[in-house]
Design an enzyme around this catalytic site. Structure first.
Site, mmCIF file in Angstrom:
data_model
loop_
_atom_site.group_PDB
_atom_site.id
_atom_site.type_symbol
_atom_site.label_atom_id
_atom_site.label_comp_id
_atom_site.label_asym_id
_atom_site.label_seq_id
_atom_site.Cartn_x
_atom_site.Cartn_y
_atom_site.Cartn_z
ATOM 1 C CG HIS A 17 -1.707 -0.968 1.304
ATOM 2 N ND1 HIS A 17 -2.201 -1.734 2.515
ATOM 3 C CD2 HIS A 17 -2.968 -1.400 0.563
ATOM 4 C CE1 HIS A 17 -3.216 -2.454 2.222
ATOM 5 N NE2 HIS A 17 -3.718 -2.471 1.152
ATOM 6 C CE LYS A 41 -12.485 -7.186 2.336
ATOM 7 N NZ LYS A 41 -11.452 -6.622 2.136
ATOM 8 N NE ARG A 90 -2.851 -7.062 -4.606
ATOM 9 C CZ ARG A 90 -3.903 -7.048 -3.501
ATOM 10 N NH1 ARG A 90 -3.272 -7.570 -2.380
ATOM 11 N NH2 ARG A 90 -5.020 -6.941 -3.636
ATOM 12 C CB SER A 128 -4.187 -6.478 4.805
ATOM 13 O OG SER A 128 -3.870 -5.081 4.261
HETATM 14 P P1 ADP Z 1 -10.004 -3.589 -0.502
HETATM 15 O O1 ADP Z 1 -10.660 -4.429 0.690
HETATM 16 O O2 ADP Z 1 -10.551 -2.315 -1.176
HETATM 17 O O3 ADP Z 1 -9.437 -4.596 -1.593
HETATM 18 P P2 ADP Z 1 -7.204 -3.492 0.338
HETATM 19 O O4 ADP Z 1 -6.693 -2.903 1.697
HETATM 20 O O5 ADP Z 1 -6.847 -4.929 0.636
HETATM 21 O O6 ADP Z 1 -8.699 -3.086 0.233
HETATM 22 O O7 ADP Z 1 -6.630 -2.615 -0.803
HETATM 23 C C1 ADP Z 1 -6.677 -1.680 -1.408
HETATM 24 C C2 ADP Z 1 -6.161 -1.161 -2.645
HETATM 25 O O8 ADP Z 1 -4.704 -1.448 -2.447
HETATM 26 C C3 ADP Z 1 -6.616 -2.398 -3.520
HETATM 27 O O9 ADP Z 1 -6.752 -1.667 -5.235
HETATM 28 C C4 ADP Z 1 -5.471 -3.335 -3.831
HETATM 29 O O10 ADP Z 1 -5.496 -3.724 -4.966
HETATM 30 C C5 ADP Z 1 -4.282 -2.326 -3.353
HETATM 31 N N1 ADP Z 1 -3.124 -3.164 -3.097
HETATM 32 C C6 ADP Z 1 -3.186 -3.905 -1.961
HETATM 33 N N2 ADP Z 1 -2.063 -4.591 -1.571
HETATM 34 C C7 ADP Z 1 -1.174 -4.078 -2.719
HETATM 35 C C8 ADP Z 1 0.258 -4.278 -3.107
HETATM 36 N N3 ADP Z 1 1.053 -5.153 -2.482
HETATM 37 N N4 ADP Z 1 0.617 -3.724 -3.994
HETATM 38 C C9 ADP Z 1 -0.261 -2.885 -4.996
HETATM 39 N N5 ADP Z 1 -1.324 -2.577 -4.581
HETATM 40 C C10 ADP Z 1 -1.845 -3.143 -3.402
#
Ligand code: ADP
Length: 178
Positions: A17, A41, A90, A128
């Protein structure tokens, strides 16, 4: 001034992130990180805990703001007078969900565009949920999250059963079978 919203759960914020935030903060004049309340969630960290962690992680970026929102992303964008959503990609597995969401949002708000930032290769595997899993089994979190986030995860799982206890149970069952 180009403002973009980066929405997500951030449960917790990871180095993946953060990499995306740093890159997006160079592309846009103002980046609003929004923790969306997701009623499907059951997060590990409260909204307040997640906001505090993100604020600490982005304190070196002066055009980044952190907020939370309960409701539709399109309404959040409207309230912030923002027409750009930033999301991360990703792998192919992200694509189907992300395209569906961006097209739905465009139907709801035709002046809202989603911009995708592809992950840095070294964070392509990182999520996460993976981080929570490693933390649950008391694994090394150094490659995945900032040190202070690792400490918060360790606190959350300090009462969880150590994996060694489960292995012993497995061995006992095997011996009883002999
Ligand atoms: P959500 O529940 O909306 O998917 P996340 O916190 O899991 O929330 O992810 C938020 C955003 O960050 C999403 O667009 C996800 O693809 C992106 N994201 C999460 N991890 C990574 C990573 N390792 N590299 C790039 N983008 C990421």
């Amino acid at each position: 001034m180009k403002t973009a919203i980066y929405p997500g759960s951030f449960d917790p914020i990871t180095n993946g992130h953060l990499d995306l935030i740093e890159r997006a903060s160079r592309i846009f004049d103002h980046l609003i990180i929004t923790i969306l309340h997701n009623h499907r969630k059951n997060p590990l960290f409260s909204l307040e805990e997640r906001i505090t962690m993100i604020e600490k992680a982005v304190s070196h970026l002066n055009n980044v703001e952190v907020q939370s929102y309960s409701g539709l992303l399109v309404d959040c964008a409207k309230e912030n007078n923002c027409h750009i959503i930033v999301r991360g990609l990703r792998a192919v597995t992200d694509f189907e969900y992300e395209i569906q969401m961006s097209q739905t949002n465009r139907l709801l708000a035709p002046d809202l565009d989603t911009v995708f930032v592809t992950t840095d290769m070294k964070y392509g595997y990182l999520s996460s949920s993976t981080v929570r899993e490693v933390a649950y089994f008391h694994g090394d979190l150094t490659p995945f999250v900032p040190a202070f986030v690792a400490e918060e995860l360790e606190k959350k799982y300090s009462a969880a059963a150590p994996p060694a206890a489960k292995q012993k149970f497995g061995t006992a069952v095997l011996q009883a079978d002999k």
